[in-house]
Design an enzyme around this catalytic site. Structure first.
Site, PDB file in Angstrom:
ATOM      1  N   THR A   1       0.750  -1.032  -0.101  1.00 23.05           N
ATOM      2  CA  THR A   1      -0.050   0.216  -0.305  1.00 23.05           C
ATOM      3  C   THR A   1       1.199   0.872  -0.590  1.00 23.05           C
ATOM      4  OG1 THR A   1      -1.657  -1.313   1.390  1.00 23.05           O
ATOM      5  CG2 THR A   1      -2.015   0.889   0.864  1.00 23.05           C
TER       6      THR A   1
ATOM      7  N   CYS B   1      -2.083 -17.922  21.341  1.00 21.47           N
ATOM      8  CA  CYS B   1      -1.593 -16.402  22.361  1.00 21.47           C
ATOM      9  C   CYS B   1      -0.825 -15.239  21.909  1.00 21.47           C
ATOM     10  CB  CYS B   1      -1.239 -16.270  23.494  1.00 21.47           C
ATOM     11  SG  CYS B   1      -3.130 -17.403  24.959  1.00 21.47           S
TER      12      CYS B   1
END
Ligand code: ASP
Length: 337
Positions: free
Chosen positions: A12, A273
Site C-alpha cells: 500500500t 496467544c
C-alpha cells in the site's frame, strides 16, 4: 553522511493517485525526495532500489525473500542502513526470515509500510518513512537488527505480528518491548538491542518450504489432522496450540503426532496467544506433548517459527542441530538465550 538504501518491494505504501484518472498507481521510488522533500533535512543520502515486479505482500514467497537478501548482500558494504518498504500483510514474516538469513548483521535493516497509500492526504506512510529514515540515519545509535518501524515504535522484527487491518497501530510485539518510541524525541532503549556482532556478516540464501502450520481448535477432526501430517515431503510442523502450549489429550491426537515424529517430522509447539509462552508440562494437557518429543517454541511468534523452520531446514542437515537451534534464541526471537 550516512548512506541508506531504500528497497521498495510494493504494498500500500507505494501507491499514489494518478492526477488524470484518480486511480492508485505504484509510485516511482527514485522520486522519493520529490514525494517527501522533508527527507532532505536528514543528514543522509537516500538511494533507491525497486523490485521488479513490485508485489502486494500477500504474494510474498521464499524466492522473493532470497532476492531481498541478495540485494542487501550486494549493497552491504556501500550502505550504512537499509529501509525495506513492504506491504503490511506479511511484513512480520519477512522481517523474521531476514533476521535469520542475515547472520552477524552489523547494520540496521528497517521494514516499514503503511495502512493508507503515500498518495493519500491522511496517509500514515509519510510519518512511517520519516521515522524510519531518522532512525536509520542516526549518529547516536547503532541497531544491528532487522526491525519494523510502524506508527510510533521501532520493534524487533522477529517479535512482531500484524494485529490490525484498520488502525495505524498495526503491529504488536507481545513478548518483547519496543526498541524505540517516537514522540517529541526518539527514546532509544539501547539495553534491548542485540549486541554488535564480532564475527563477519553472512547472508544465507536457502530456504526449505516443507513446513506446515497447523492450528488446533475444538472440533479438529482426526481425519484432517492425520491428512495434514502425512503430506508428502513434510519436514516440520508449527503446531499452534492453546494457552501455554496445551492440546487435546485424546489418544488419536497423540498417536498421530507420535507417528509423524517417528517418521522424522519435527513438531514445534507455539501458542495461539499473542503474548506469553509455551511451558510444556505446566498442565497435564501439554505434558504428553513433551513426552513424545514435541519441541517447545517457548514465546516465539508463529511468523518467526515458520521463518526459522524454513531457514534451518534449508541450511542445516543434522536433525539434532536443527532441534537445538529451534530451542535456543538465534536472533533474539526467544526470551531465552
Ligand atoms: N495488501 C497490502 C500488502 O500487504 C496491505 C498493505 O500494504 O498494508 O501488500
Amino acid at each position: 553522511m550516512k548512506r541508506i538504501l531504500v528497497i521498495y518491494t510494493g504494498g500500500t505504501i507505494g501507491m499514489v493517485k494518478d492526477k488524470k484518472s484518480g486511480a492508485l498507481l505504484p509510485f516511482d521510488m527514485s522520486k522519493i525526495y520529490e514525494a517527501l522533500p522533508v527527507l532532505k533535512e536528514f543528514n543522509c543520502q537516500l538511494d533507491s532500489y525497486r523490485f521488479d515486479p513490485i508485489i502486494d505482500s500477500s504474494n510474498m514467497k521464499p524466492e522473493y525473500w532470497i532476492g531481498l537478501v541478495e540485494v542487501i548482500e550486494k549493497n552491504y558494504s556501500q550502505y550504512d542502513s537499509f529501509i525495506v518498504l513492504h506491504g503490511t500483510d506479511t511484513m512480520s514474516y519477512t522481517a523474521s526470515v531476514l533476521s535469520f538469513m542475515l547472520e552477524n548483521l552489523n547494520k540496521t535493516v528497517i521494514l516499514t509500510g503503511s495502512q493508507l497509500p503515500l498518495g493519500m492526504i491522511r496517509t500514515d506512510g509519510r510519518d512511517n518513512i520519516i521515522g524510519a529514515v531518522e532512525i536509520a540515519s542516526s549518529d547516536s545509535v547503532s541497531i544491528p537488527e532487522v526491525c519494523i518501524f510502524f506508527e510510533d515504535r521501532l520493534y524487533r522484527g522477529n517479535r512482531t505480528t500484524k494485529i490490525n487491518a484498520e488502525y495505524f497501530e498495526a503491529f504488536y510485539s507481545g513478548n518483547y518491548p519496543s526498541l524505540a518510541k517516537v514522540g517529541i524525541n526518539i527514546t532509544y532503549k539501547k539495553h534491548l538491542f542485540l549486541e554488535m556482532p564480532t564475527l563477519p556478516f553472512k547472508a544465507y540464501k536457502k530456504l526449505n518450504e516443507n513446513v506446515a502450520l497447523i492450528k488446533i481448535y475444538p472440533g479438529l477432526k482426526e481425519e484432517y489432522f492425520r491428512a495434514m501430517l502425512s503430506m508428502n515431503g513434510l519436514k516440520g510442523v508449527v503446531l499452534e496450540t492453546f494457552g501455554s502450549g496445551n492440546a487435546p489429550t485424546e489418544d488419536w491426537f497423540i498417536d498421530a503426532l507420535k507417528q509423524a515424529i517417528e517418521k522424522g517430522i519435527i513438531i514445534y509447539n507455539v501458542t495461539q496467544c499473542k503474548a506469553g509462552a509455551v511451558v510444556m508440562g505446566h498442565y497435564e494437557t501439554s505434558a504428553h506433548l513433551a513426552e513424545i518429543g514435541v519441541i517447545s517454541g517457548h514465546d516465539i511468534t508463529t511468523e518467526s517459527a515458520i521463518a526459522k523452520f524454513m531457514f534451518l531446514l534449508g541450511n542445516f542437515e543434522d536433525k539434532q542441530q536443527i532441534i537445538n537451534m529451534l530451542t535456543n534464541s538465534l536472533r533474539g526471537e526467544l526470551s531465552i538465550s
